[in-house]
Write an enzyme that holds these catalytic residues in place. Structure first.
Site, short mmCIF file in Angstrom:
data_model
loop_
_atom_site.label_atom_id
_atom_site.label_comp_id
_atom_site.label_asym_id
_atom_site.label_seq_id
_atom_site.Cartn_x
_atom_site.Cartn_y
_atom_site.Cartn_z
N LYS A 169 6.08 7.07 50.22
CA LYS A 169 4.76 7.61 50.58
C LYS A 169 4.14 6.69 51.61
O LYS A 169 4.48 5.50 51.69
CB LYS A 169 3.84 7.66 49.35
CG LYS A 169 2.71 8.67 49.45
CD LYS A 169 3.16 10.07 49.09
CE LYS A 169 2.04 11.07 49.17
NZ LYS A 169 2.40 12.35 48.57
P1 NAD Z 1 -6.13 18.78 51.71
O1 NAD Z 1 -6.68 17.68 52.51
O2 NAD Z 1 -5.64 20.01 52.41
O3 NAD Z 1 -7.21 19.26 50.63
C1 NAD Z 1 -7.82 18.38 49.75
C2 NAD Z 1 -8.93 19.13 49.04
O4 NAD Z 1 -9.52 18.26 48.05
C3 NAD Z 1 -10.07 19.56 49.96
O5 NAD Z 1 -10.50 20.86 49.59
C4 NAD Z 1 -11.15 18.54 49.67
O6 NAD Z 1 -12.46 19.03 49.92
C5 NAD Z 1 -10.94 18.30 48.20
N1 NAD Z 1 -11.53 17.05 47.73
C6 NAD Z 1 -11.45 15.82 48.30
N2 NAD Z 1 -12.18 14.93 47.59
C7 NAD Z 1 -12.70 15.61 46.56
C8 NAD Z 1 -13.55 15.26 45.49
N3 NAD Z 1 -13.97 14.01 45.33
N4 NAD Z 1 -13.91 16.22 44.59
C9 NAD Z 1 -13.48 17.49 44.75
N5 NAD Z 1 -12.69 17.89 45.75
C10 NAD Z 1 -12.31 16.96 46.64
O7 NAD Z 1 -4.98 18.14 50.79
P2 NAD Z 1 -3.76 18.86 50.10
O8 NAD Z 1 -2.58 18.71 51.00
O9 NAD Z 1 -4.17 20.21 49.62
O10 NAD Z 1 -3.50 17.89 48.87
C11 NAD Z 1 -4.26 17.99 47.66
C12 NAD Z 1 -3.50 17.28 46.55
O11 NAD Z 1 -2.20 17.86 46.43
C13 NAD Z 1 -3.26 15.78 46.75
O12 NAD Z 1 -3.25 15.15 45.48
C14 NAD Z 1 -1.86 15.73 47.35
O13 NAD Z 1 -1.23 14.49 47.14
C15 NAD Z 1 -1.22 16.83 46.54
N6 NAD Z 1 -0.01 17.39 47.13
C16 NAD Z 1 -0.01 17.91 48.39
C17 NAD Z 1 1.17 18.46 48.89
C18 NAD Z 1 1.21 19.15 50.23
O14 NAD Z 1 2.27 19.72 50.56
N7 NAD Z 1 0.15 19.18 51.01
C19 NAD Z 1 2.35 18.42 48.14
C20 NAD Z 1 2.32 17.89 46.85
C21 NAD Z 1 1.12 17.37 46.37
#
Ligand code: NAD
Length: 424
Positions: A114
């Site tokens: 990561k």
């Molecule tokens: P993103 O940046 O597209 O979205 C993140 C979301 O979380 C946004 O809607 C944001 O407003 C919200 N957020 C941030 N801080 C917050 C808070 N304090 N309270 C409530 N909401 C809050 O990110 P993403 O890619 O959707 O990733 C989200 C999660 O999924 C992370 O934990 C990431 O590690 C995990 N993840 C992502 C992927 C991927 O392919 N993008 C894969 C596996 C896991």
């Protein structure tokens, strides 16, 4: 026999402490392989880099960047890059470790890695963001590569950031190397279906879990925290399957709508305003009240550590689908298990992203690209099979799906460790 790591001081609820507690829980199920367990408690490699960039106004700013390779026993490192002001080495270590577990739980031929930069990207211009990304890529170029470690998007990084990373790496090595990152734009060796793959995986594993506990998706009430890449895609698929999206929360606002949000207006609002705030549908709610709302399926899809023991006591869902990495603290896991709330753990629930990243990497190597239908069908099959193997293990030992996922994954990682032997 081994000394604890001297360079890390994690607090009890920090992501790294959460990961270590999860590892402790799986040890009784590893048999003789537990001899190698220390491998899981320390990253193989952790690189900290200084990233100086020139800002648009001529000043020079320095940012802290990280790339951690937790375990490479089963293949090259794989894992996203996060841009967030709260990123720390400790957090990146945990996220890298969860990638090791995830790749092994789904049986992809990868280790776990990561990366992250401690930055608030919304404060940078597009040009500054590009300079930051390119300098970071050059700095971590020492340890990444299509056979070494393959970054991908995570919070606040997207296909454009991956395109800059791929271009920088390619310029540095003097050849076009599309396979060095995944989650790229489709016309640059990206894969169809990648953008929504993680959300799709949350839906697929959620659909299977709901079926097993006799929860019909038709009419099911879904609450989502984090309407970004993962949360929004998952919400869309649940609504298409007949569920109602009754609550949404992101960094900007919390809104509830018992009748179900209209995605035809919510989704464009999210894209245009980069958040829920200002959306007219439903009613505004207090952020903490989100955890008390009546719903059937809760999808934490924002950041880690969101479901504390206190929130776990209050939440009213039957099923928790971990779209985010590490959203549930170990103490909350116990509360949820006692209360009979089923948790589909992150390491399988959100593995759709890394699975389609794997498809992208394979397609880049063979320079032969699949249709979106092929990708979605293969993704469905891999996740359904992975969840079944984990469920069987959980039933066999009478343990939670999380501990079972760790048992399946750690057995694969430590068997690889054992048969490779120690070098030299
Ligand atoms: P993103 O940046 O597209 O979205 C993140 C979301 O979380 C946004 O809607 C944001 O407003 C919200 N957020 C941030 N801080 C917050 C808070 N304090 N309270 C409530 N909401 C809050 O990110 P993403 O890619 O959707 O990733 C989200 C999660 O999924 C992370 O934990 C990431 O590690 C995990 N993840 C992502 C992927 C991927 O392919 N993008 C894969 C596996 C896991």
């Amino acid at each position: 026999m081994s000394q604890p790591l001297s360079y890390i001081h994690a607090e009890p609820d920090d992501a790294w402490s959460t990961y270590l507690a999860q590892v402790e829980r799986v040890l009784p199920y590893l048999g003789p392989l537990a001899r190698w367990a220390e491998t899981l408690r320390r990253p193989k490699r952790a690189l900290i880099v200084d990233i100086p960039i020139e800002l648009d106004d001529g000043r020079v700013a320095h940012y802290e960047g990280f790339r951690v390779q937790h375990n490479l026993s089963r293949g090259p490192g794989k894992g996203g890059v996060r841009y967030h002001p709260d990123v720390t080495l400790e957090e990146v270590m945990a996220l890298a470790a969860w990638m090791s577990i995830k790749s092994a739980a789904v049986n992809l031929p990868y280790g776990g890695a990561k990366g992250g930069i401690r930055v608030a990207p919304e404060l940078l211009s597009r040009k500054e963001l590009e300079r930051l990304t390119r300098r970071y890529t050059s700095e971590i170029g020492l340890i990444i590569g299509p056979q070494q470690d393959i970054p991908a998007p995570d919070v606040n990084t997207d296909a454009q950031v991956m395109a800059w990373m791929m271009d920088t790496y390619s310029m540095n090595v003097g050849a076009t190397v599309t396979g060095v990152v995944t989650g790229k734009p489709v016309h640059l060796g990206g894969s169809l279906g990648r953008v929504k793959a993680t959300g799709r995986g949350v839906f697929v594993t959620g659909r299977e879990a709901a079926r097993r506990i006799g929860l019909p998706l038709e009419g099911a009430r879904v609450a989502v925290q984090g309407m970004g890449n993962v949360g929004a895609a998952a919400a869309e698929l649940f609504v298409q399957a007949g569920a109602r999206l009754v609550a949404v929360q992101d960094h900007s606002a919390t809104r509830v709508h018992e009748g179900g949000f209209d995605l035809a207006t919510l989704m464009p609002h999210l894209r245009e305003h980069r958040g829920v705030a200002g959306y007219a549908g439903g009613e505004a709610a207090d952020a903490e009240a989100f955890w008390d709302l009546p719903c059937d399926i809760l999808i934490p899809a924002a950041l880690e550590g969101q479901i504390t023991a206190a929130r776990a006591q209050r939440l009213r869902a039957r099923l928790v689908l971990e779209g985010a990495n590490g959203p549930t603290l170990p103490a909350a896991d116990e509360v949820l298990a006692e209360r009979g709330v089923l948790v589909v753990p992150d390491v399988v629930c959100n593995a759709g992203g890394v699975t389609v990243s794997y498809f992208e990497w394979v397609q880049d190597f063979s320079s032969f690209f699949w249709t979106e239908d092929e990708i979605n069908q293969r993704l469905d099959k891999i996740l359904v099979n992975a969840l079944k193997a984990i469920w069987d293990t959980a039933d066999h030992h009478r343990i939670t799906l999380r501990t079972a996922a760790y048992a399946v994954a750690c057995e694969r990682i430590l068997t690889a460790r054992q048969v490779r032997g120690l070098y030299p």
